[in-house]
Design an enzyme around this catalytic site. Structure first.
Site, PDB file in Angstrom:
ATOM      1  N   SER A  44       0.838  -1.203   0.000  1.00 17.18           N
ATOM      2  CA  SER A  44       0.000   0.000   0.000  1.00 17.18           C
ATOM      3  C   SER A  44       0.873   1.252   0.000  1.00 17.18           C
ATOM      4  O   SER A  44       1.634   1.458  -0.943  1.00 17.18           O
ATOM      5  CB  SER A  44      -0.945  -0.056   1.205  1.00 17.18           C
ATOM      6  N   ASP A 131      -9.083  -6.635  -3.842  1.00 15.55           N
ATOM      7  CA  ASP A 131      -8.559  -5.378  -3.295  1.00 15.55           C
ATOM      8  C   ASP A 131      -9.333  -4.218  -3.903  1.00 15.55           C
ATOM      9  O   ASP A 131      -9.144  -3.862  -5.070  1.00 15.55           O
ATOM     10  CB  ASP A 131      -7.067  -5.252  -3.619  1.00 15.55           C
ATOM     11  N   HIS A 165      -7.061  -5.997   0.532  1.00 16.76           N
ATOM     12  CA  HIS A 165      -5.949  -5.048   0.637  1.00 16.76           C
ATOM     13  C   HIS A 165      -5.107  -5.425   1.851  1.00 16.76           C
ATOM     14  O   HIS A 165      -5.413  -5.036   2.984  1.00 16.76           O
ATOM     15  CB  HIS A 165      -6.497  -3.631   0.784  1.00 16.76           C
TER      16      HIS A 165
END
Length: 481
Positions: A44, A131, A165
């Site tokens: 991320s 995600d 995610h």
């Protein structure tokens, strides 16, 4: 496969934080690790930062980068709107060709390393099909971006696992498709092992038992103070690396994943350590602080306009960590100047000063990643002129050897010029919602932040009122006039 015991998480986290508080941080060790065997990976915000480090410091991260749910270099172009829009949800297209041009331009100016270094590195990309935080289309664009610099044969893109995610493991974390703290998911897939194998080639089997190396909490403050980074980070050193020159891999957590947020889970449970233990890989786990926006790394400019250049404060700090562990100190071998600071501000100039470096024949001074001195600076101060009034700038300094070859870049120092004769400061008092509509602030995950300074203003709604003082173009701080 084993799953995480969620019932005992709160108690375990509390114990981990207590143990952390009782541990005194020590200096990051100088291990004499191999500077030709350095790489980086992250999830991320850590994925975006991994791309930044790989591209900007390509002469350092020679082995390459692993990117989980990240995006192209300079994707946000300094805009939080771009960051949360095109760079996460892909609500609009990402101008990949323009970002490639920016990369080439910055490399030509010296703001980042030559792009030719990237051709010998390797890349591993991962995007989960579930995600919805950083969409696969963003990672697709990252793959396209890298095609301009990294041979296709050197890139692996894994995009067919139903992961949310999160950092993915084969035996720890939440359900594979979820997106929830601590953002580590058990998908029956050893992502850390796949990343390290792509970057370093075939590896020895991982150690699934008790690790033989040591975890150490090290002092990050000697590399940087503030700028959204914690006072301490973590390093894992395999036993063999105390006497052998080892590889180095920098591991970057995502938003809401630093030690304060999730304890030591990202440091110990993401799968990297057991591969490092049997393959002579030193792992450095830098940490953001909770003062950073959502504990994220700076990949859109919340801390510095130079966030993606070599002169970016977080960037320079992590480069300095690598230099310490490998014993490298830039092209000339000279260390980074310390004590860089600003003083004597006028409406059009600033004095930059620093401590002298032993063996230096002179110095170069950079503003925003661009060199400002026409010839080497012999003294340990420099007056930068031609600046705009009421504007905040950032400077870094590098020492030169007798051949005018630069050493390591210093940490950045910032300073603001004073108001011009016709200037002055303007204050605005309004609701946080009105500030965002007027372009003086931005909203992120329900909170409001002032443009420029990035100061937290509290909840994003019509009820919270804040006074913002404009101190420069698109630069606001909380205060009064």
């Amino acid at each position: 496969m084993r799953s995480m015991n969620w019932k005992g998480f709160a108690a375990a986290a509390a114990m981990a934080v207590a143990a952390h508080a009782a541990t005194a941080a020590v200096p990051l060790p100088a291990l004499g690790a191999n500077p030709a065997e350095v790489s980086v990976s992250g999830l991320s915000a850590g994925g975006f930062m991994s791309v930044q480090l790989h591209v900007a410091y390509s002469a350092t991260f020679k082995r390459g980068a692993g990117v989980v749910a990240g995006g192209p270099f300079y994707c946000a172009e300094g805009s939080v709107t771009n960051a949360t829009g095109r760079c996460m949800t892909h609500s609009t297209s990402i101008p990949v060709s323009s970002l490639v041009s920016t990369t080439n331009s910055w490399a030509a100016s010296g703001a980042i390393d030559p792009v030719s270094n990237l051709s010998g590195s390797k890349v591993y990309l991962f995007s989960g099909t579930s995600d919805n935080t950083v969409k696969q289309a963003v990672m697709d664009d990252l793959k396209t971006y890298y095609q301009s610099f990294v041979p296709t044969a050197n890139t692996v893109y894994k995009n067919n696992i139903g992961a949310g995610h999160a950092m993915v493991t084969d035996d720890y974390g939440g359900a594979c498709s979820t997106t929830a703290a601590p953002y580590i998911n058990n998908c029956g897939f050893d992502l850390a092992g796949e990343i390290l194998t792509q970057l370093y080639g075939p590896l020895n089997p991982r150690n699934n038992g008790t690790l033989g190396g040591t975890f150490t909490e090290f002092n990050q403050s000697e590399f940087i103070t503030g700028h959204g980074m914690a006072t301490t980070g973590w390093i894992y050193v395999p036993q063999a690396c105390t006497t052998t020159s080892c590889r180095v891999h920098l591991v970057l957590h995502g938003c809401k994943q630093n030690y304060t947020d999730v304890g030591d889970q990202y440091v110990r449970k993401t799968g990297y350590n057991r591969w490092a233990d049997t393959n002579n890989i030193v792992l450095i786990y830098p940490q953001t602080s909770t003062a950073a926006t959502n504990s994220c790394w700076d990949w859109w400019g919340y801390d510095s306009v130079n966030y993606s250049k070599k002169s970016g404060p977080q960037m320079a700090a992590m480069k300095a960590m690598i230099d310490r562990v490998t014993g490298s100190a830039g092209g000339s071998g000279l260390p980074a100047p310390t004590g860089v600071g600003t003083s004597g501000a006028t409406s059009s100039s600033m004095v930059i000063g620093w401590a002298g470096v032993t063996g230096a024949s002179g110095y170069n001074v950079y503003r925003g990643g661009s060199k400002v001195n026409a010839s080497p600076v012999a003294a340990t101060s420099y007056t930068d002129t031609g600046l705009a009034a009421s504007t905040t700038y950032s400077w870094t300094v590098a020492a030169l050897d007798a051949s005018n070859v630069e050493g390591a870049m210093s940490a950045a120092a910032t300073g603001a010029t004073t108001a011009g004769s016709g200037g002055g400061e303007t204050c605005y008092t309004a609701s946080n919602y009105t500030h965002t509509v007027a372009g003086r602030a931005y909203a992120l995950w329900g909170l409001t932040y002032a443009y420029g300074s990035g100061q937290s203003m509290g909840l994003w709604n019509i009820y919270v009122t804040t006074t913002l003082k404009q101190t420069g173009p698109n630069y606001y701080v909380i205060g009064t006039c």
